[in-house]
Motif scaffolding. Sequence first.
Motif, mmCIF file in Angstrom:
data_model
loop_
_atom_site.group_PDB
_atom_site.id
_atom_site.type_symbol
_atom_site.label_atom_id
_atom_site.label_comp_id
_atom_site.label_asym_id
_atom_site.label_seq_id
_atom_site.Cartn_x
_atom_site.Cartn_y
_atom_site.Cartn_z
ATOM 1 N N PRO A 338 5.749 -5.008 4.704
ATOM 2 C CA PRO A 338 4.726 -4.956 5.051
ATOM 3 C C PRO A 338 3.952 -2.813 5.418
ATOM 4 O O PRO A 338 5.241 -2.407 5.251
ATOM 5 N N PHE A 339 3.223 -2.938 5.042
ATOM 6 C CA PHE A 339 2.335 -1.651 5.472
ATOM 7 C C PHE A 339 1.682 -1.584 6.801
ATOM 8 O O PHE A 339 0.278 -2.127 6.458
ATOM 9 N N ARG A 340 1.502 -0.875 7.636
ATOM 10 C CA ARG A 340 0.714 -0.808 8.952
ATOM 11 C C ARG A 340 -0.820 -0.131 8.557
ATOM 12 O O ARG A 340 -1.229 0.323 8.168
ATOM 13 N N THR A 341 -1.759 -0.815 9.318
ATOM 14 C CA THR A 341 -2.823 -1.111 8.354
ATOM 15 C C THR A 341 -3.046 -0.135 10.291
ATOM 16 O O THR A 341 -3.508 -0.984 10.470
ATOM 17 N N LEU A 342 -4.650 0.594 10.091
ATOM 18 C CA LEU A 342 -5.635 1.202 10.761
ATOM 19 C C LEU A 342 -6.677 1.068 10.985
ATOM 20 O O LEU A 342 -6.961 0.320 10.097
ATOM 21 N N PRO A 343 -7.500 0.741 12.043
ATOM 22 C CA PRO A 343 -9.066 -0.512 11.675
ATOM 23 C C PRO A 343 -10.104 0.862 11.337
ATOM 24 O O PRO A 343 -10.711 0.334 10.933
ATOM 25 N N ASP A 344 -9.779 2.143 11.816
ATOM 26 C CA ASP A 344 -11.137 2.688 11.122
ATOM 27 C C ASP A 344 -10.346 3.877 10.426
ATOM 28 O O ASP A 344 -11.098 5.281 10.784
ATOM 29 N N LYS A 345 -9.499 4.226 10.084
ATOM 30 C CA LYS A 345 -9.176 5.323 8.832
ATOM 31 C C LYS A 345 -8.120 5.190 7.451
ATOM 32 O O LYS A 345 -7.241 3.655 8.060
ATOM 33 N N THR A 346 -7.937 5.339 6.528
ATOM 34 C CA THR A 346 -7.094 5.306 6.081
ATOM 35 C C THR A 346 -5.572 6.122 6.077
ATOM 36 O O THR A 346 -5.699 7.250 6.818
ATOM 37 N N ALA A 347 -5.107 5.559 5.747
ATOM 38 C CA ALA A 347 -3.539 5.419 6.091
ATOM 39 C C ALA A 347 -3.094 5.868 4.372
ATOM 40 O O ALA A 347 -3.012 5.391 3.282
ATOM 41 N N PHE A 348 -2.262 6.808 4.853
ATOM 42 C CA PHE A 348 -0.979 7.550 3.517
ATOM 43 C C PHE A 348 0.461 7.364 3.898
ATOM 44 O O PHE A 348 0.422 8.450 4.199
ATOM 45 N N TRP A 349 1.025 6.338 4.479
ATOM 46 C CA TRP A 349 2.321 5.914 4.484
ATOM 47 C C TRP A 349 3.037 6.676 3.406
ATOM 48 O O TRP A 349 3.457 6.273 2.624
ATOM 49 N N ARG A 350 4.780 6.966 4.272
ATOM 50 C CA ARG A 350 5.659 7.601 3.106
ATOM 51 C C ARG A 350 6.238 6.152 2.788
ATOM 52 O O ARG A 350 6.216 5.825 3.271
ATOM 53 N N GLY A 351 6.638 5.809 1.768
ATOM 54 C CA GLY A 351 6.879 5.094 0.345
ATOM 55 C C GLY A 351 8.422 5.568 0.040
ATOM 56 O O GLY A 351 7.662 6.674 -0.541
ATOM 57 N N VAL A 352 8.936 4.252 -0.129
ATOM 58 C CA VAL A 352 10.483 4.487 -1.623
ATOM 59 C C VAL A 352 9.776 3.439 -2.017
ATOM 60 O O VAL A 352 10.087 2.240 -2.101
ATOM 61 N N ILE A 353 10.121 4.404 -3.126
ATOM 62 C CA ILE A 353 9.700 3.144 -4.719
ATOM 63 C C ILE A 353 11.676 2.979 -5.027
ATOM 64 O O ILE A 353 12.337 4.051 -4.814
ATOM 65 N N ASP A 354 11.417 1.730 -4.984
ATOM 66 C CA ASP A 354 13.309 0.819 -5.833
ATOM 67 C C ASP A 354 13.057 0.056 -6.760
ATOM 68 O O ASP A 354 12.585 -1.505 -6.130
ATOM 69 N N GLY A 355 13.290 -0.581 -7.333
ATOM 70 C CA GLY A 355 13.257 -1.147 -8.294
ATOM 71 C C GLY A 355 11.862 -1.623 -8.768
ATOM 72 O O GLY A 355 11.621 -3.081 -8.664
ATOM 73 N N GLY A 356 10.979 -0.429 -8.878
ATOM 74 C CA GLY A 356 9.635 -0.790 -9.557
ATOM 75 C C GLY A 356 8.712 -0.847 -8.503
ATOM 76 O O GLY A 356 7.293 -1.664 -8.462
ATOM 77 N N GLN A 357 9.172 -1.953 -7.379
ATOM 78 C CA GLN A 357 8.420 -1.723 -5.400
ATOM 79 C C GLN A 357 8.431 -0.420 -5.182
ATOM 80 O O GLN A 357 8.855 0.425 -5.470
ATOM 81 N N VAL A 358 7.545 -0.666 -4.221
ATOM 82 C CA VAL A 358 7.668 0.485 -2.968
ATOM 83 C C VAL A 358 7.723 -0.166 -1.642
ATOM 84 O O VAL A 358 6.984 -1.361 -0.999
ATOM 85 N N ARG A 359 8.511 0.116 -0.813
ATOM 86 C CA ARG A 359 8.621 0.228 0.745
ATOM 87 C C ARG A 359 8.390 1.043 1.300
ATOM 88 O O ARG A 359 8.603 2.320 1.499
ATOM 89 N N ASP A 360 8.411 0.818 2.881
ATOM 90 C CA ASP A 360 8.263 1.902 3.750
ATOM 91 C C ASP A 360 9.125 2.797 4.186
ATOM 92 O O ASP A 360 10.149 2.305 4.037
ATOM 93 N N TYR A 361 9.166 3.621 3.957
ATOM 94 C CA TYR A 361 10.227 5.049 4.652
ATOM 95 C C TYR A 361 10.180 5.008 5.709
ATOM 96 O O TYR A 361 11.652 5.267 5.772
ATOM 97 N N GLY A 362 9.845 4.091 6.663
ATOM 98 C CA GLY A 362 10.086 3.927 7.789
ATOM 99 C C GLY A 362 9.755 5.392 9.145
ATOM 100 O O GLY A 362 8.091 5.308 8.798
ATOM 101 N N ALA A 363 9.894 5.584 9.923
ATOM 102 C CA ALA A 363 9.994 6.795 10.675
ATOM 103 C C ALA A 363 8.491 7.758 10.024
ATOM 104 O O ALA A 363 8.703 8.125 9.162
#
Length: 398
Positions: A338-363
Amino acid sequence: MTTHPTGFPMQVDVAQAQALLRSHLPSPLTETVPLAAGWGRTLAEPLRARVSHPSATESALDGVACRAADTGAATAHAPVTLQVVGESRAGQPFLEPVAAGQCVRIYTGAPMPPGADAICPVEQLVEVGPHEVALRRPARPEDVRHEGSDFHAGEAVLPGGLRLTPARLALAAALGHDRLPVRRALRVALLSTGDEVVAPGQPLTRGQVYDSNSVGLHALLRECGCEVQDLGHAADTPAALERALAQAGGTDLLLTTGGVSMGRYDLLRDLLIGEGQVAFWKVRMRPGGPAILGRWQGLPVFGLPGNPVSSLVVFQVIVRPALTGQPVQTLRLRAATPFRTLPDKTAFWRGVIDGGQVRDYGAQGSGRLRSLSEADALVVVPEGQPVTPGDEVEVLLL
Ligand SMILES: Nc1nc2c(c(=O)[nH]1)N[C@H]1C(S)=C(S)[C@@H](COP(=O)(O)OP(=O)(O)OC[C@H]3O[C@@H](n4cnc5c(N)ncnc54)[C@H](O)[C@@H]3O)O[C@H]1N2
Ligand code: MOO
Ligand SMILES: [Mg+2]
């Protein structure tokens, strides 16, 4: 979008921020540079081919050129023998017609002799006598490269507005150009602010921080083809800031970092608001919310937030497209987490690409600069839009 008591827009969205910054930059001027100086520059107008490529119909392989119709029955068990009547080399073509039952030795890039329409490579040939070869399989028309099959003389091949990568520069040369019309590089002044900010190489005491923003931004500006005037660093006093701003004259844009949020000592914000020409303050994005655009004595000033991640992300999302005129390059990947959704902002979360998918980097703290190095991408999560594993998301490569 809301409005500040003094009348300027607040909380603009990312697209509005891009457009407003773009509208503060001069429209592109053209200059002509030698081919070798074109790398990284942006083409000001379309480039047409002055010649065709290939310039003649030629062989794609080392082998023999012959008539395909003569060789259709050739197999390893029953090779077809042809008479060798000559040789066509790159730069030294064979000009006589090739008749039925004949062939010509030919090399990659050498023009096809008249009458021949197919190639059989050396690996499939058996030398039968001094002037005879046998083909172990049919000669193939696909191994002929036709004149103009890459591009034709007169064709507009490279569109205007394109950034010249090494491959496009090579293509410009192949089109027959030795000088290129490119956009004049924008001149950007760069200033970091903050009493605690110290130039790399100097001793650091507790509570201070090395000026990483300027270093990253300098490289990003050069990546965008800008001429950079590095104004170094200014302390958090109005006098120091005004002195630094005065040095940015003659540039197209001043890019600053720090001093734009809610703090008492966020003086760049006060200076720009006081000047009365703010185009916006705050963008509905995270990280990077407090960015500000205004003018100082006529010069456009874009204030990036001081947090190291925020300054670089705002550059990628707002400054780069405005400077280059190119939309942000994204691709679509499936979310593995999952990636966090903000109600009133576009988020640009850091992610890690692995096996053709992207996961949340964490902190995702904006002060964690190492995260930008350890992550592969920024995952765009639009305002209010939930992202669950398996959903497709838009991703910006770092
Ligand atoms: N009460 C609130 N506080 C903050 C808000 C807010 O909405 N309400 N916004 C936060 C956000 S989001 C950001 S981003 C920062 C932006 O801060 P400023 O642009 O005012 O920047 P500074 O206060 O000068 O510094 C913030 C942070 O970044 C470090 N920094 C600054 N310059 C550099 C540099 N050149 N290289 C490396 N690091 C730098 C600085 O030491 C601070 O740690 O405000 C939040 N606060
Ligand atoms: O959004 Mo600020 O830009 O997170 O730290
Ligand atoms: Mg601050």
